[in-house]
Design a protein around this motif. Sequence first.
Motif, PDB file in Angstrom:
ATOM      1  N   ASP A 128      -6.194   3.479   2.513  1.00  0.00           N
ATOM      2  CA  ASP A 128      -5.653   3.064   1.209  1.00  0.00           C
ATOM      3  C   ASP A 128      -4.715   1.882   1.369  1.00  0.00           C
ATOM      4  N   GLU A 131      -6.601  -1.216   1.729  1.00  0.00           N
ATOM      5  CA  GLU A 131      -7.194  -1.653   0.466  1.00  0.00           C
ATOM      6  C   GLU A 131      -6.153  -2.291  -0.448  1.00  0.00           C
ATOM      7  N   VAL A 132      -4.956  -1.700  -0.563  1.00  0.00           N
ATOM      8  CA  VAL A 132      -3.962  -2.324  -1.441  1.00  0.00           C
ATOM      9  C   VAL A 132      -3.403  -3.610  -0.862  1.00  0.00           C
ATOM     10  N   SER A 133      -3.586  -3.832   0.444  1.00  0.00           N
ATOM     11  CA  SER A 133      -3.152  -5.129   0.945  1.00  0.00           C
ATOM     12  C   SER A 133      -4.250  -6.173   0.740  1.00  0.00           C
ATOM     13  N   GLY A 134      -5.255  -5.808  -0.040  1.00  0.00           N
ATOM     14  CA  GLY A 134      -6.264  -6.794  -0.428  1.00  0.00           C
ATOM     15  C   GLY A 134      -7.348  -7.023   0.610  1.00  0.00           C
ATOM     16  N   THR A 135      -7.532  -6.061   1.536  1.00  0.00           N
ATOM     17  CA  THR A 135      -8.605  -6.165   2.524  1.00  0.00           C
ATOM     18  C   THR A 135      -9.605  -5.058   2.239  1.00  0.00           C
TER      19      THR A 135
ATOM     20  N   GLY B  54      -5.605   0.528  -8.588  1.00  0.00           N
ATOM     21  CA  GLY B  54      -7.060   0.485  -8.500  1.00  0.00           C
ATOM     22  C   GLY B  54      -7.637   1.209  -7.299  1.00  0.00           C
ATOM     23  N   LEU B  55      -6.859   2.125  -6.702  1.00  0.00           N
ATOM     24  CA  LEU B  55      -7.402   2.922  -5.603  1.00  0.00           C
ATOM     25  C   LEU B  55      -8.199   4.100  -6.133  1.00  0.00           C
ATOM     26  N   ASP B  79      -7.985  -8.070  -5.774  1.00  0.00           N
ATOM     27  CA  ASP B  79      -7.377  -8.306  -4.460  1.00  0.00           C
ATOM     28  C   ASP B  79      -6.225  -9.305  -4.570  1.00  0.00           C
ATOM     29  N   ARG B  82      -3.290  -7.601  -6.119  1.00  0.00           N
ATOM     30  CA  ARG B  82      -2.652  -6.651  -5.209  1.00  0.00           C
ATOM     31  C   ARG B  82      -1.646  -7.315  -4.284  1.00  0.00           C
ATOM     32  N   PRO B 107      -1.281  -8.265   6.578  1.00  0.00           N
ATOM     33  CA  PRO B 107      -1.410  -8.852   5.229  1.00  0.00           C
ATOM     34  C   PRO B 107      -1.245 -10.374   5.219  1.00  0.00           C
ATOM     35  N   ARG B 110      -4.354 -12.353   6.201  1.00  0.00           N
ATOM     36  CA  ARG B 110      -5.463 -12.263   5.274  1.00  0.00           C
ATOM     37  C   ARG B 110      -5.219 -13.022   3.984  1.00  0.00           C
ATOM     38  N   HIS B 111      -3.964 -13.331   3.683  1.00  0.00           N
ATOM     39  CA  HIS B 111      -3.701 -13.947   2.389  1.00  0.00           C
ATOM     40  C   HIS B 111      -2.988 -15.276   2.459  1.00  0.00           C
TER      41      HIS B 111
END
Lengths: 259, 243
Positions: A128, A131-135, B54-55, B79, B82, B107, B110-111
Amino acid sequence: MKFLSSHQSGFISFFNEIGDMGNFTGRYFRELFSKPFEFREFLNQCYQMGNKSLLLVGVTGFILGLVFTLQSRPTLMEFGAVSWMPSMISISIVREIGPVIIALICAGRIGSSIGAELGSMKVTEQIDAMEVSGTNPFKYLVVTRILAATCMLPLLVIIGDFVALVGSAIIENAKGDVSFTLYFNQVFEALEFTDLIPATLKTFFFGFAIGLVGCFKGYNSNKGTAGVGKASNSAVVFTSMLLFVLDFIAVFITDIFYS
Amino acid sequence: MKNQPVIEIKNLYKSFGQTRVLNDFNLTLFKGENLVLMGKSGSGKSVLIKCLVGLMDFDKGSIKVLGKDISNIKQSELDELRTDIGFLFQGSALYDSMTVRENLEFPLRRHQNDSESKTKARVEEALENVGLPQTIDLMPAELSGGMQRRIALARALILKPKIIIYDEPTTGLDPITAKEIILLMMNIQKKYATSSLIITHDVDCARVISNRMILLLDGKDYIQGTFNELALSEDPKIKAFFK
Ligand SMILES: Nc1ncnc2c1ncn2[C@@H]1O[C@H](COP(=O)(O)OP(=O)(O)O)[C@@H](O)[C@H]1O
Ligand SMILES: [Mg+2]
């Protein structure tokens, strides 16, 4: 009555699980072919899997070669066919015993560790968090692992086969005065592409099955730490069974094509 | 500016099979405020915030985060959204196969297309913020529960989110460590001017940190108000929380 119904529900949940696994497989192929591809993590997984199982595969293959040769020698000797040893051993190892034994070893080593790893990530909400970190965790965790297992298993089987033949050659050398050169000359004479191609092709499917079941069990494991153990355990049990089914199908198809 | 909503949850319903967890729940989080959501264990607080990011899918209702409707939004937009939300999980949820540094870099890599040196600096700053710069090369398993919670907080903050959601930030910690975490949360609040949704059943935590509170009871937003308003209430259902 109670007996019957409990078996019925077991039956139904078995087929439900097959259905879920089908969906999981579909999702794998959809996400495999959509961007982005996590290449670094894929290489990392290949390395981890190879690193984890190489020694095990080597030792198992070596002992397999030794034992198989020692056990077969007296029988062949009885028929005065000891000179057939290299060809018989190589064909049976490369075609059947090598792939199956090594895939089973890897189901225990790779499949169970994927199941446990993803299972604990699920239970502790790491999936989870990803997923919330956008991956996309399915891409990052599942796609890379299944693909790595699919690519690594053939490699491990080839290495295991080779080590097994070396083990066998050592016995022949010690007991029958066959030189290594002569032994391997006979091996390569006996093996044909019609042996190698289907034998190698099926190992890709074995690797896929190991990765798929491990990921499926881990990714869908239940809450609680008991869920992790169960995920890893049932990954091994289910994969082992699946490997024999796949092997049967592979042998069946090969038989149609080559006879 | 103060009364600009950043999260709007309207008439939210969510069931698992026969059990209704959320039953017409409403919540608005305004910019810059600390909103505390209290509820009994198992009342659906975690479910609510999982719907929020959105999980988890919900059955009925609408959720807007920073003006965007969560339920009809493209994956790529979700995404993107988030990255504006920092999420502190109930159990910290650090990646246990990675070091603290890698956890914080994850993080970022990736961003953000930052240079190596900039990434390094941001990781160090984040650790500095939570007072644990010396743990950078340790694995999560080598840290105590309180330290893990702080690292998780650093990870949640590393993309400088506009909203932070804390799921029971002090649960499972001793009272002193809990106090430290609360102080840390307040410092961060001051430093980065974020809006926070804090889930807790720790009354002390709520007293110190809340601007406003909502009680989740029977799947509804049973009552809202300031800490003092709720603490002085005569309603036995509300009183039960403040014992
Ligand atoms: N994935 C799920 N499947 C089924 N039931 C769930 C699931 N997640 C939570 N629940 C149920 O929803 C209820 C609320 O859970 P949760 O939000 O975790 O409680 P809490 O308020 O303590 O965070 C519980 O009764 C739990 O059993
Ligand atoms: Mg919870």
